[in-house]
Motif scaffolding. Structure first.
Motif, PDB file in Angstrom:
ATOM      1  N   GLY A   1       0.798  -1.206   0.000  1.00 16.52           N
ATOM      2  CA  GLY A   1       0.000   0.000   0.000  1.00 16.52           C
ATOM      3  C   GLY A   1       0.836   1.262   0.000  1.00 16.52           C
ATOM      4  N   GLN A   2       0.206   2.364   0.245  1.00 13.92           N
ATOM      5  CA  GLN A   2       0.871   3.648   0.315  1.00 13.92           C
ATOM      6  C   GLN A   2       0.436   4.324   1.598  1.00 13.92           C
ATOM      7  OE1 GLN A   2       0.046   6.187  -3.000  1.00 13.92           O
ATOM      8  NE2 GLN A   2       1.188   7.908  -2.173  1.00 13.92           N
ATOM      9  N   GLU A   3       1.383   4.946   2.289  1.00  9.92           N
ATOM     10  CA  GLU A   3       1.074   5.600   3.542  1.00  9.92           C
ATOM     11  C   GLU A   3       0.103   6.762   3.296  1.00  9.92           C
ATOM     12  OE1 GLU A   3       3.291   8.159   7.035  1.00  9.92           O
ATOM     13  OE2 GLU A   3       4.473   7.039   5.584  1.00  9.92           O
ATOM     14  N   MET A   4      -0.915   6.821   4.122  1.00 12.98           N
ATOM     15  CA  MET A   4      -1.872   7.917   4.013  1.00 12.98           C
ATOM     16  C   MET A   4      -1.364   9.107   4.810  1.00 12.98           C
ATOM     17  SD  MET A   4      -5.473   5.911   4.305  1.00 12.98           S
ATOM     18  CE  MET A   4      -6.393   7.416   4.144  1.00 12.98           C
ATOM     19  N   LYS A   5      -1.326  10.249   4.159  1.00  4.81           N
ATOM     20  CA  LYS A   5      -0.858  11.464   4.826  1.00  4.81           C
ATOM     21  C   LYS A   5      -2.027  12.453   4.872  1.00  4.81           C
ATOM     22  CE  LYS A   5       3.789  10.809   3.029  1.00  4.81           C
ATOM     23  NZ  LYS A   5       4.831  11.320   2.159  1.00  4.81           N
ATOM     24  N   PRO A   6      -2.631  12.598   6.043  1.00  5.93           N
ATOM     25  CA  PRO A   6      -3.758  13.536   6.110  1.00  5.93           C
ATOM     26  C   PRO A   6      -3.284  14.967   5.946  1.00  5.93           C
ATOM     27  CG  PRO A   6      -3.253  12.646   8.269  1.00  5.93           C
ATOM     28  CD  PRO A   6      -2.391  11.916   7.301  1.00  5.93           C
ATOM     29  N   ARG A   7      -4.097  15.762   5.274  1.00  5.61           N
ATOM     30  CA  ARG A   7      -3.780  17.172   5.083  1.00  5.61           C
ATOM     31  C   ARG A   7      -4.605  17.978   6.073  1.00  5.61           C
ATOM     32  NH1 ARG A   7      -3.894  17.585  -1.486  1.00  5.61           N
ATOM     33  NH2 ARG A   7      -2.281  16.046  -1.839  1.00  5.61           N
TER      34      ARG A   7
END
Length: 75
Positions: free
Chosen positions: A68-74
């Motif tokens: 997967g890909q790390e989720m980076k909240p904005r």
């Protein structure tokens, strides 16, 4: 017309309208499938429904999605 007759006719009209709305909501409606052109109903058999779900949710089997890909909240 007397006020009593007006009240009775208003109550009867409200009952008729509410009965019509309830009947329209309760009756079964055909479920349209996306991408089928005109509104068509769902496939009848369980095998057809399963095949439709597999096509819709199947995804690309050649891609590795385990990492997967790390989720980076904005924020």
């Amino acid at each position: 017309m007397s006020p009593r007759v007006v009240i009775i006719l208003t109550v009867v009209a409200a009952f008729a309208v509410s009965a019509g709305i309830i009947t329209w909501i309760v009756q079964p409606h055909p479920v349209a499938m996306f991408g089928a052109g005109e509104a068509s109903t769902q496939p009848a058999s369980a095998a057809d429904r399963l095949e439709h779900r597999e096509k819709f949710f199947g995804g690309d089997t050649t891609r590795d999605i385990r990492g997967g890909q790390e989720m980076k909240p904005r924020w």
